[in-house]
Write a protein that holds these residues in place. Sequence first.
Motif, PDB file in Angstrom:
ATOM      1  N   LEU A   1       0.816  -1.222   0.000  1.00 23.67           N
ATOM      2  CA  LEU A   1       0.000   0.000   0.000  1.00 23.67           C
ATOM      3  C   LEU A   1       0.851   1.274   0.000  1.00 23.67           C
ATOM      4  O   LEU A   1       0.342   2.352   0.284  1.00 23.67           O
ATOM      5  N   ALA A   2       2.128   1.115  -0.329  1.00 20.77           N
ATOM      6  CA  ALA A   2       3.065   2.255  -0.223  1.00 20.77           C
ATOM      7  C   ALA A   2       2.601   3.473  -1.010  1.00 20.77           C
ATOM      8  O   ALA A   2       2.694   4.610  -0.531  1.00 20.77           O
ATOM      9  N   GLU A   3       2.060   3.267  -2.199  1.00 17.66           N
ATOM     10  CA  GLU A   3       1.676   4.403  -3.040  1.00 17.66           C
ATOM     11  C   GLU A   3       0.469   5.161  -2.477  1.00 17.66           C
ATOM     12  O   GLU A   3       0.214   6.303  -2.866  1.00 17.66           O
ATOM     13  N   ALA A   4      -0.276   4.523  -1.564  1.00 17.44           N
ATOM     14  CA  ALA A   4      -1.439   5.169  -0.969  1.00 17.44           C
ATOM     15  C   ALA A   4      -1.199   5.497   0.503  1.00 17.44           C
ATOM     16  O   ALA A   4      -2.134   5.742   1.254  1.00 17.44           O
ATOM     17  N   ALA A   5       0.087   5.521   0.892  1.00 15.53           N
ATOM     18  CA  ALA A   5       0.451   5.616   2.313  1.00 15.53           C
ATOM     19  C   ALA A   5      -0.221   6.782   3.034  1.00 15.53           C
ATOM     20  O   ALA A   5      -0.634   6.651   4.184  1.00 15.53           O
TER      21      ALA A   5
END
Length: 469
Positions: free
Chosen positions: A63-67
Amino acid sequence: MSGSGNGSGRAGVATHVVMFPWLAFGHISPFAQLTRKLISGDETLRVTFLTAAGNVPRVEAMLAEAAGAVAVLPLDLPSVPGLPPVAASTAELSADGAELLKVALDGTRPQVATLLAELRPDAVLFDFAVPWVCDVAAPLGVRALYFNVYSAATLALTVPARCPGGQRPSAHELTAAPAGFPSDSPLVTLPAYQAANMTYVFESFYGMPSAYDRFIECFKGCFGIVMKTCAEMEGPYIDYILAQIGKPVLLAGPVVPEPPEGELEERWASWLSSFPENSVVFASFGSETFLPAAAATELLLGLEATNRPFLAVLNFPKGADTEAELRARIPPGFEERVKGRGAVHTGWVQQQHILQHQSVGCYLNHAGFSSAVEGLVAGCRLVLLPMKGDQYVNAALLARELRVGVEVARRDEDGWFGGQDVSDAVALAMAEGGDGDGRKWREFLTDDAVQKRFAGDFVRQLKELVRAA
């Protein structure tokens, strides 16, 4: 800004959704994919993701891109006799261990109740293993939505009509679909070996509810059902579920993988590049589908018999002696006979990169829906060799209804297949016209406007459901 469980999904106010998947990465991944889809489609959504503490780093990476819009919160699994204390997902466990993991997850109910009371989200999307979420959410005014990570066709086989009068069906009874099931479906009758496999759904372990019991409780207690599919692909099954459950059904659209990042490892890039375009067969069965020794041997003999270059990935349960397991599966003289054109690998590979390599033309897989979509989107011909549960249903749906794959022929009574069956299926898939309607569905799945419409419609329906609270 935070949701309150009192309909805060109105314009301009953040809608807060909690995600609570079963502790298997085949379930966690669709929840994470849906999270990314929601966040990218609407800036007024935020998500809290619940999982066992041991999974948090991996989930955060997913989920890094939506952190900025997602918080991943750890749950402490209670100690359960027989369950390794470090276990956090089914990837580390035997089938029996996975049943104990359900016992442990049920033990997190007080933690989840406390978190929902503190967070007061607008909705909680939960998985089949934890129907008790409905009981926890209802007094708080939180909409509990069952998120079905399987195909609609699979869910349609486990509806209330499956057990009239509450009687557990026999393996023979499971060869026939439940009453009212779409009559023109290829799943109206199942071969004996698939029906026998399905009996697991009705079995109780450690005095706990069976998987079927949990499904039924989900249907009874939820406010609605979320499915990662669309009417274009599974319309009759969606309609049947709606008639059976009588609750709102929200369609998120089929989950299409995002393009892979980075480059393919040089080792595989140079090896694959030594073969002509669309010539290589890539055989892989996901991280938690393990072929029995005899089946793996027939698979390898079948790949050899294609006379095509191939890369076969065989994996084993955690803790297995990989070298010994491989030796038990590789036929005598096989390595010498396929030298230069065949490779057998165990362990993780960059599957999406491999599928998109120009030399890979055929993807032989277990009919996991996400895996099949990955291969389809990459432009590969599909050969389907399901090994358990929903994979059998997916294979029938993909090959016989959507016409995007070829099933390996099996013996009805026990599911046995031989090397020649594998070779014949590859030949059929790779022949002219062997992609069936593959191009049509590939264009549909990769159409940005279609995907944005699915995401937009889903978010709108979700917010309407919240506003109705």
